[in-house]
Design an enzyme around this catalytic site. Sequence first.
Site, PDB file in Angstrom:
ATOM      1  N   ARG A 126       0.821  -1.235   0.000  1.00 41.68           N
ATOM      2  CA  ARG A 126       0.000   0.000   0.000  1.00 41.68           C
ATOM      3  C   ARG A 126       0.841   1.264   0.000  1.00 41.68           C
ATOM      4  O   ARG A 126       0.427   2.291   0.543  1.00 41.68           O
ATOM      5  CB  ARG A 126      -0.983  -0.004   1.165  1.00 41.68           C
ATOM      6  CG  ARG A 126      -2.019  -1.116   1.057  1.00 41.68           C
ATOM      7  CD  ARG A 126      -3.231  -0.882   1.920  1.00 41.68           C
ATOM      8  NE  ARG A 126      -4.037  -2.109   1.934  1.00 41.68           N
ATOM      9  CZ  ARG A 126      -3.848  -3.118   2.785  1.00 41.68           C
ATOM     10  NH1 ARG A 126      -2.901  -3.044   3.695  1.00 41.68           N
ATOM     11  NH2 ARG A 126      -4.610  -4.175   2.724  1.00 41.68           N
ATOM     12  N   LYS A 231       3.698  24.250 -12.514  1.00 40.32           N
ATOM     13  CA  LYS A 231       2.816  23.100 -12.321  1.00 40.32           C
ATOM     14  C   LYS A 231       2.603  22.838 -10.837  1.00 40.32           C
ATOM     15  O   LYS A 231       1.489  22.526 -10.402  1.00 40.32           O
ATOM     16  CB  LYS A 231       3.383  21.859 -13.019  1.00 40.32           C
ATOM     17  CG  LYS A 231       2.456  20.658 -12.858  1.00 40.32           C
ATOM     18  CD  LYS A 231       2.677  19.541 -13.841  1.00 40.32           C
ATOM     19  CE  LYS A 231       1.652  18.430 -13.582  1.00 40.32           C
ATOM     20  NZ  LYS A 231       1.854  17.260 -14.421  1.00 40.32           N
TER      21      LYS A 231
END
Lengths: 371, 371
Positions: A126, A231
Amino acid sequence: MPWHESTSVNVDLGEKSYLIRIGDNLLEYAGQMIAEIMPGSKCVIVTDENVARLYLEILQESLASQNIEHAEIIVAPGEASKSFEVLQSVIGQILDTRFERNDVVIGLGGGVIGDLAGFAASMIRRGMNFVQIPTSLLAQVDSSVGGKTGINAVQGKNLIGAFLQPRLVIADSGLLKSLSKREFRAGYAEMVKYGLIDQPEFFRQLEENWVDVFSFGNLLVEAIAVSCKAKAKIVAEDQFERGCRALLNLGHTFGHALEAATGYDTNRLVHGESVAIGIILAHEFSNRMNLCDADSVERVRHHFTQVGLPTSIADIPGEMPDADKLLEYIFQDKKVSRGVLTFILTKGVGKSYIANNVTATEIQAFLKEKL
Amino acid sequence: MPWHESTSVNVDLGEKSYLIRIGDNLLEYAGQMIAEIMPGSKCVIVTDENVARLYLEILQESLASQNIEHAEIIVAPGEASKSFEVLQSVIGQILDTRFERNDVVIGLGGGVIGDLAGFAASMIRRGMNFVQIPTSLLAQVDSSVGGKTGINAVQGKNLIGAFLQPRLVIADSGLLKSLSKREFRAGYAEMVKYGLIDQPEFFRQLEENWVDVFSFGNLLVEAIAVSCKAKAKIVAEDQFERGCRALLNLGHTFGHALEAATGYDTNRLVHGESVAIGIILAHEFSNRMNLCDADSVERVRHHFTQVGLPTSIADIPGEMPDADKLLEYIFQDKKVSRGVLTFILTKGVGKSYIANNVTATEIQAFLKEKL
């Protein structure tokens, strides 16, 4: 240049914040940078055959110099590696190293490798640590910021993926010297995009200094940094793409449709080229809607032409489908929500905005004119 | 019971917060609950053959009653569906519906379905909405809180996955009537665990009222709610499992090793049973280390025996490996970090804590005594 003097851009995402280190010859310091922020971690490098031939050894030596245990996974180059099969194989190989959650997956390569390695890292236990070493200009100024990872589905590109912020990005501008002119230009189109979204001064500087950028002069590192910062600012405001992040899609709705229309044949059209044409179409459409003056359209077109980028659908070699078919491709894009088209339109250089009221009929009429 | 009067537990995770609705006969109101928080969304139900036979129609009718467009994906029951192959197939089927990012994946089933459907939802378009309708007691009190999703790898269980918080969990206690006694008991072991971690009063209530809980009395809904609250509190403090969330592993380090030792043969041992034995072992080991009094150990053992749960390795039918082999399984567990064993130990009922100083030698000596 000593690496701690390199230019850094901080991507500010709370506890997920990270640095992008930008500079010439940074790759050989990768080991030090990784050891500094994740001491004791082991590294598994994911790369492709082409990049491995050029740069893998430098990275391995840098890791070895810091006594960092490491392993390598080498996949075939090209978009076909963004598949379920390659993903499963990469995950299996990473698990076989028995490295743990606190260890590091390094993506050494262009956009494909970043997307694939990052997606694998996001899933294993995970979420393992992820370090990105982008080797193309496009990857350095675009996919190195924002945490998007993923693979392609039969139903469409990038439909399967995850958000995973890297712990560190190393953008070595020296690696770009091995790019073809065409690849470099494609990345340059995304740089120009940031100027056109909301940084008119940056666009002006690129107009003035593009020759320096294309010849690996001093301004290349700065231009990469400005792009990453631009960005990063937008991503920090909208990490999971629910609002203003859509601005980054300037040129991309048209662009994706054009790519799809060529069957993603990179001999005909690479992503950055489709974005360049898409940006011009977005400006032209904005002009047609009386939003953007004709001078701005011509200024952008002139600059793209100057650097050798395509600016119209007619520049794409081979047959293109008709307006109706292109419209269908636009509707298949991820950016269609509840059947409503979201377009990034512009009121002039550096004045882009999100428009939710564009109708299919308007786009269709416009495309018919362009084809 | 009217659904808006059902018991609710808020899982407080900032902008990812969600409600767990708990009550009898809630399934038939699923459509209303989903329409209330995600109006206009379409739903794709992921379930297994067994659950589909029992409950799919009720859910479909509930969605239809709210004019919610819906589709179904039915997989084989059992742990084998937590594979890359089934995941890929489920993702493909979801993409084929052409549902969008704002639409909903519903996981209707036990832990396997929740893990599989949630993992698929996390990946598609980098995150669709997810609603969980757990149909086992284990899933209602454990996997419905915390956002863990995932599949198994050849190298180990749950090694591939993602964190995805559902938008809503519907825990219908009425659905539990179709469980076997053994499955119900297995879920009950996880309930008891919350009492033993840090809620001694809840453990006392279970000791007193377990017959009511096992016979679907009034206290069942309350006990589920207390369990969800207990887990939610810990998860809210440590969403990505970097600290106190480890407490939830009480009994799980031993338990996982026992499951692995039986080759995950659920005829011999189901997860909740392994947790019950693991909890006893953790208490016994704590007693051996002079941390926990013998009375507490006996009190917990007595309660598990009372409800029919196993309490020792000897209760597992069939051959078990020796202490060295069990130790190896413990070391293979995810919860080993940098070679250091993290164990949840206890100073008595409701006084569990995270111990990072347990040595392999101590565990080995303890296991040799137990086998």
